[in-house]
Design a protein around this motif. Structure first.
Motif, PDB file in Angstrom:
ATOM      1  N   ASP A  76       0.805  -1.088   0.114  1.00  0.00           N
ATOM      2  CA  ASP A  76      -0.041  -0.065  -0.012  1.00  0.00           C
ATOM      3  C   ASP A  76       0.853   1.327   0.084  1.00  0.00           C
ATOM      4  OD1 ASP A  76      -2.048  -1.618  -0.063  1.00  0.00           O
ATOM      5  OD2 ASP A  76      -2.542  -1.310   2.243  1.00  0.00           O
ATOM      6  N   LEU A  77       1.788   1.429   0.733  1.00  0.00           N
ATOM      7  CA  LEU A  77       2.878   2.349   0.723  1.00  0.00           C
ATOM      8  C   LEU A  77       3.367   2.342  -0.559  1.00  0.00           C
ATOM      9  CD1 LEU A  77       4.534   1.975   4.153  1.00  0.00           C
ATOM     10  CD2 LEU A  77       2.805   3.381   3.696  1.00  0.00           C
ATOM     11  N   ALA A  78       3.968   1.462  -1.153  1.00  0.00           N
ATOM     12  CA  ALA A  78       4.439   1.401  -2.560  1.00  0.00           C
ATOM     13  C   ALA A  78       3.415   2.005  -3.598  1.00  0.00           C
ATOM     14  CB  ALA A  78       4.965   0.104  -3.021  1.00  0.00           C
ATOM     15  N   ASP A  79       2.248   1.833  -3.347  1.00  0.00           N
ATOM     16  CA  ASP A  79       1.299   2.173  -4.272  1.00  0.00           C
ATOM     17  C   ASP A  79       1.000   3.829  -4.473  1.00  0.00           C
ATOM     18  OD1 ASP A  79       0.728  -0.012  -5.575  1.00  0.00           O
ATOM     19  OD2 ASP A  79      -1.073  -0.625  -4.220  1.00  0.00           O
ATOM     20  N   LEU A  80       1.319   4.332  -2.743  1.00  0.00           N
ATOM     21  CA  LEU A  80       1.215   5.683  -2.699  1.00  0.00           C
ATOM     22  C   LEU A  80       2.183   6.525  -3.523  1.00  0.00           C
ATOM     23  CD1 LEU A  80       0.380   5.885   1.305  1.00  0.00           C
ATOM     24  CD2 LEU A  80      -1.151   6.595  -0.571  1.00  0.00           C
TER      25      LEU A  80
END
Length: 105
Positions: free
Chosen positions: A16-20
């Motif tokens: 999820d952080l990478a997607d952000l």
């Protein structure tokens, strides 16, 4: 890093952080570690523990309230992590921090 600072008490998934930030997980992890010398989860843990220490030192909240506020669900895990990070269990560390220091000038 800013998102983690603002949301350190939340459960996170690295994906999820990478997607952000529009990165692959491996690229995100590599960039994050090069910027902080820590993995994202280590960084989150450090943020949680520093906030817990600050709250405990203020003396207004008990340990159970504090470890829950910073995102821990287990008192034993919190105490273990805290002891490893600061070198003493929360009660001993906070007692040492609150102890008045005297200067002989």
């Amino acid at each position: 890093m800013a998102w983690l600072r603002d949301n350190f008490s939340q459960q996170i998934k690295i994906a999820d952080l990478a997607d952000l930030v529009h990165m692959s997980v491996s690229s995100f992890h590599e960039h994050f570690k090069s910027a902080t010398s820590m993995s994202p989860l280590q960084y989150q843990k450090a943020l949680r523990l520093h906030e817990a220490r600050r709250l405990l030192a203020a003396g207004e909240l008990d340990t159970v309230t504090v470890y829950r506020l910073v995102g821990y669900v287990s008192h034993s895990q919190f105490s273990r992590d805290y002891s490893r990070f600061f070198g003493n269990p929360p009660s001993r560390d906070i007692a040492r921090l609150r102890k008045p220091t005297y200067r002989l000038d």
